[in-house]
Design a protein around this motif. Structure first.
Motif, PDB file in Angstrom:
ATOM      1  N   GLU A  88      -7.537   2.354   2.530  1.00  0.00           N
ATOM      2  CA  GLU A  88      -6.973   1.670   2.140  1.00  0.00           C
ATOM      3  C   GLU A  88      -7.185   0.769   1.111  1.00  0.00           C
ATOM      4  O   GLU A  88      -7.009  -0.469   0.420  1.00  0.00           O
ATOM      5  N   ARG A 109       0.760   7.537   6.172  1.00  0.00           N
ATOM      6  CA  ARG A 109       2.236   6.828   5.415  1.00  0.00           C
ATOM      7  C   ARG A 109       1.938   5.232   5.256  1.00  0.00           C
ATOM      8  O   ARG A 109       2.668   4.643   4.538  1.00  0.00           O
ATOM      9  N   SER A 110       2.027   4.790   7.100  1.00  0.00           N
ATOM     10  CA  SER A 110       2.579   3.357   6.846  1.00  0.00           C
ATOM     11  C   SER A 110       1.915   2.311   6.749  1.00  0.00           C
ATOM     12  O   SER A 110       1.954   1.376   6.335  1.00  0.00           O
ATOM     13  N   ARG A 111       0.565   2.669   6.094  1.00  0.00           N
ATOM     14  CA  ARG A 111      -0.373   2.160   5.667  1.00  0.00           C
ATOM     15  C   ARG A 111      -0.222   2.598   3.769  1.00  0.00           C
ATOM     16  O   ARG A 111      -0.110   1.303   3.182  1.00  0.00           O
ATOM     17  N   PHE A 112      -0.210   3.267   3.475  1.00  0.00           N
ATOM     18  CA  PHE A 112       0.757   3.281   1.808  1.00  0.00           C
ATOM     19  C   PHE A 112       1.900   2.555   1.723  1.00  0.00           C
ATOM     20  O   PHE A 112       2.379   1.524   0.738  1.00  0.00           O
ATOM     21  N   GLU A 113       2.684   2.336   2.728  1.00  0.00           N
ATOM     22  CA  GLU A 113       3.861   1.703   2.028  1.00  0.00           C
ATOM     23  C   GLU A 113       3.655   0.002   2.455  1.00  0.00           C
ATOM     24  O   GLU A 113       4.116  -0.998   1.371  1.00  0.00           O
ATOM     25  N   VAL A 114       2.786  -0.739   3.271  1.00  0.00           N
ATOM     26  CA  VAL A 114       1.682  -1.858   3.115  1.00  0.00           C
ATOM     27  C   VAL A 114       1.640  -2.197   1.719  1.00  0.00           C
ATOM     28  O   VAL A 114       1.554  -2.990   1.495  1.00  0.00           O
ATOM     29  N   ARG A 116       2.335  -0.683  -1.247  1.00  0.00           N
ATOM     30  CA  ARG A 116       3.076  -0.667  -2.094  1.00  0.00           C
ATOM     31  C   ARG A 116       3.967  -2.024  -1.871  1.00  0.00           C
ATOM     32  O   ARG A 116       3.798  -2.291  -3.301  1.00  0.00           O
ATOM     33  N   LYS A 117       4.112  -2.394  -0.471  1.00  0.00           N
ATOM     34  CA  LYS A 117       4.589  -3.599  -0.478  1.00  0.00           C
ATOM     35  C   LYS A 117       3.345  -4.865  -1.226  1.00  0.00           C
ATOM     36  O   LYS A 117       4.162  -5.687  -2.123  1.00  0.00           O
ATOM     37  N   PRO A 120       3.806  -4.263  -6.044  1.00  0.00           N
ATOM     38  CA  PRO A 120       4.450  -3.504  -6.113  1.00  0.00           C
ATOM     39  C   PRO A 120       4.990  -3.238  -7.574  1.00  0.00           C
ATOM     40  O   PRO A 120       5.593  -2.389  -8.040  1.00  0.00           O
ATOM     41  N   SER A 125       0.161   6.366  -6.298  1.00  0.00           N
ATOM     42  CA  SER A 125       0.308   7.322  -5.549  1.00  0.00           C
ATOM     43  C   SER A 125      -0.695   7.936  -4.443  1.00  0.00           C
ATOM     44  O   SER A 125      -1.439   7.159  -4.740  1.00  0.00           O
ATOM     45  N   ASN A 157       3.442   2.748  13.212  1.00  0.00           N
ATOM     46  CA  ASN A 157       4.645   3.724  12.731  1.00  0.00           C
ATOM     47  C   ASN A 157       6.021   3.583  14.065  1.00  0.00           C
ATOM     48  O   ASN A 157       6.650   3.998  14.145  1.00  0.00           O
TER      49      ASN A 157
END
Length: 219
Positions: A88, A109-114, A116-117, A120, A125, A157
């Motif tokens: 990250e 996955r949880s850190r990837f969502e952070v 992406r936000k 934006p 990927s 999570n």
């Protein structure tokens, strides 16, 4: 044991990424690939070394352009067709400099969502650390079938808690969860969880996977 599993996982990722790059390995599609690592040791080094060998062998131009501790080669980053970021921190740094198409590895996955936000507009990927929870629960059920009360610490999570309970119920397990928002809350949450469960399940989470947290959990 855990180190061996990480090495095997790194090997699988490298082979999969190399297969993807092989589809673009003709001279007309040779890419400039910039590699950024979060740290210069451990799994990040193992991944970067193996990936650079595999990608270069397919005819792509691969450049190690730095890390958060060292800084980045902005010229190489700006001209890259693809940035491969290991972790990250590496991805944040690269995306804050130039919004190049970026593939992130060594990330949950949880850190990837952070991530992406936070970026934006980025073409972003990832190859995720997370195995499907259902797969982990089925493995746990097979290894210790006599134990049905499963404990799970939740850091990043938290949003998936309802889905986790449903997944556990589907394989005949009862899930007890405790939310942990800081290192200070870890021991208290762990003590409560251990009294309510027979086996502990660990999911990828930056707070709970840190060296300090992992040491406390194992003790």
């Amino acid at each position: 044991m855990r180190a061996m599993q990480r090495v095997r996982r790194v090997g699988r990722w490298v082979r999969l990424l190399a297969l993807c790059l092989a589809l673009l390995s003709t001279p007309a599609f040779a890419l400039d690939v910039a590699v950024v690592v979060s740290q210069r040791d451990g799994v990040h080094k193992a991944f970067a070394d193996a990936f650079m060998r595999a990608a270069a062998g397919l005819g792509h131009r691969v450049f190690d352009i730095g890390s958060p501790a060292e800084g980045l080669d902005d010229v190489a980053l700006a001209r890259a067709d693809l940035v491969v970021a290991s972790g990250e921190a590496a991805a944040h740094l690269a995306l804050s400099r130039h919004a190049r198409p970026t593939l992130v590895t060594m990330i949950a996955r949880s850190r990837f969502e952070v991530l992406r936000k936070a970026h934006p507009q980025a073409t972003l990927s990832a190859w995720l650390l997370d195995q499907p929870v259902e797969r982990q629960l089925r493995l746990l059920r097979a290894v210790v079938p006599e134990r049905t009360r499963v404990g799970l610490l939740l850091g990043g999570n938290i949003g998936a808690e309802a889905a986790l309970h449903a997944a556990a119920a589907s394989v005949g397990l009862t899930l007890a969860t405790r939310q942990v928002s800081s290192d200070k809350a870890l021991i208290a949450g762990l003590e409560e969880l251990l009294s309510a469960s027979e086996v502990l399940l660990a999911l990828p989470d930056p707070l709970l996977s840190s060296p300090t947290a992992a040491r406390s959990i194992l003790l």
